[in-house]
Motif scaffolding. Structure first.
Motif, short mmCIF file in Angstrom:
data_model
loop_
_atom_site.label_atom_id
_atom_site.label_comp_id
_atom_site.label_asym_id
_atom_site.label_seq_id
_atom_site.Cartn_x
_atom_site.Cartn_y
_atom_site.Cartn_z
N SER A 123 64.54 -59.69 113.51
CA SER A 123 65.01 -60.36 112.29
C SER A 123 65.15 -59.39 111.13
N GLU A 124 64.20 -58.45 111.03
CA GLU A 124 64.21 -57.52 109.91
C GLU A 124 65.44 -56.61 109.91
N LEU A 125 66.04 -56.41 111.09
CA LEU A 125 67.21 -55.54 111.16
C LEU A 125 68.50 -56.31 111.40
N SER A 126 68.47 -57.61 111.19
CA SER A 126 69.64 -58.44 111.42
C SER A 126 70.20 -58.97 110.11
N GLY A 127 71.46 -59.36 110.13
CA GLY A 127 72.08 -59.97 108.98
C GLY A 127 72.63 -58.97 107.98
N ALA A 128 73.24 -59.51 106.95
CA ALA A 128 73.92 -58.68 105.95
C ALA A 128 72.96 -57.78 105.19
N GLU A 129 71.71 -58.18 105.08
CA GLU A 129 70.74 -57.40 104.32
C GLU A 129 69.97 -56.40 105.18
N SER A 130 70.37 -56.24 106.41
CA SER A 130 69.70 -55.28 107.29
C SER A 130 69.70 -53.89 106.68
N PRO A 131 68.58 -53.17 106.76
CA PRO A 131 68.56 -51.79 106.27
C PRO A 131 69.55 -50.89 106.99
N LEU A 132 69.98 -51.27 108.18
CA LEU A 132 71.02 -50.49 108.86
C LEU A 132 72.31 -50.50 108.07
N LYS A 134 72.23 -51.36 104.57
CA LYS A 134 71.95 -51.13 103.15
C LYS A 134 71.47 -49.72 102.82
N VAL A 135 70.89 -49.01 103.78
CA VAL A 135 70.34 -47.69 103.47
C VAL A 135 71.45 -46.75 102.99
N THR A 136 71.15 -45.99 101.96
CA THR A 136 72.12 -45.02 101.45
C THR A 136 71.84 -43.66 102.08
N PRO A 137 72.82 -42.76 102.04
CA PRO A 137 72.57 -41.41 102.56
C PRO A 137 71.39 -40.73 101.86
N TYR A 145 63.23 -45.30 103.65
CA TYR A 145 63.81 -46.46 104.31
C TYR A 145 62.88 -46.89 105.43
N SER A 146 63.09 -48.10 105.93
CA SER A 146 62.35 -48.58 107.09
C SER A 146 63.30 -49.30 108.03
N PHE A 147 63.32 -48.86 109.27
CA PHE A 147 64.07 -49.55 110.31
C PHE A 147 63.12 -50.30 111.23
#
Length: 204
Positions: A123-132, A134-137, A145-147
């Motif tokens: 759940s934490e990595l799913s959806g529009a708000e996933s850090p995958l 949202k994370v910036t370079p 960051y946290s994946f």
């Protein structure tokens, strides 16, 4: 002769299928809008114990061996983002004896950990708000960051993030992630040509 697959079918499979996974044996898959989720039971080479591995493969990018991800066949080891399911440590194994009762108990224990932890990790990595997404370079380069424990090497993760950004037309961030991957490559040359081409293709 008792078989672990029978215990998985009886006690883990129903939990996973209630969450939208499909599959049989030791591998189960779920297709979301942007990702493929994989749950795979890994037996020990020495027998008598198993671990549960989790994988997330973005549908917009190739899998680990460069193929378009096939949601009906992909295995955990082919996913770009992977981790071991565990309660407190990074390497949890469930032990069992060669009896139906022991195997059932071990699989039931693993299913309980999935319900308490595995669901949340996906759940934490799913959806529009996933850090995958949202994370910036800059955050990635700084380790800010946290994946949720999913990942691989810095090079592969940066490459994956670059390809994901490229797939949605975000060429500025795609280029930045590609350059992070290239700068982190070191002596490994297998991906160099691909990353150099990715840098060229995403230059604005």
């Amino acid at each position: 002769m008792p078989r672990l697959e029978s215990s998985i079918k009886g006690h883990l499979s129903p939990v996973l299928k209630s969450d939208g996974f499909f599959g049989s044996g030791r591998t189960f898959r779920r297709i979301s809008e942007e990702h493929i989720h994989v749950v795979q039971v890994q037996g020990s080479r020495y027998g008598s114990k198993f671990a549960v591995n989790l994988g997330i493969q973005p549908r917009s990018i190739p899998d680990v061996v460069g193929n378009s991800p096939d949601a009906t066949k992909i295995r955990e080891e082919l996913c770009e983002f992977r981790r071991r399911m565990s309660e407190a440590t990074s390497d949890q194994w469930w032990e069992y004896e060669a009896s139906n009762e022991s195997m059932d108990a071990a699989v039931q224990a693993a299913a309980s950990v999935y319900k308490a932890i595995g669901r949340r990790l996906f759940s934490e990595l799913s959806g529009a708000e996933s850090p995958l997404h949202k994370v910036t370079p800059g955050q990635f380069e700084a380790g800010q960051y946290s994946f949720s424990g999913f990942g691989s090497t810095k090079v592969r993760m940066a490459r994956s993030l670059a390809l994901m950004r490229q797939s949605i037309g975000d060429l500025v961030n795609a280029n930045a992630f590609a350059r992070i991957a290239l700068a982190s490559l070191g002596n490994a040359s297998a991906l160099r040509a691909e990353l150099e081409e990715l840098c060229r293709a995403t230059e604005s």
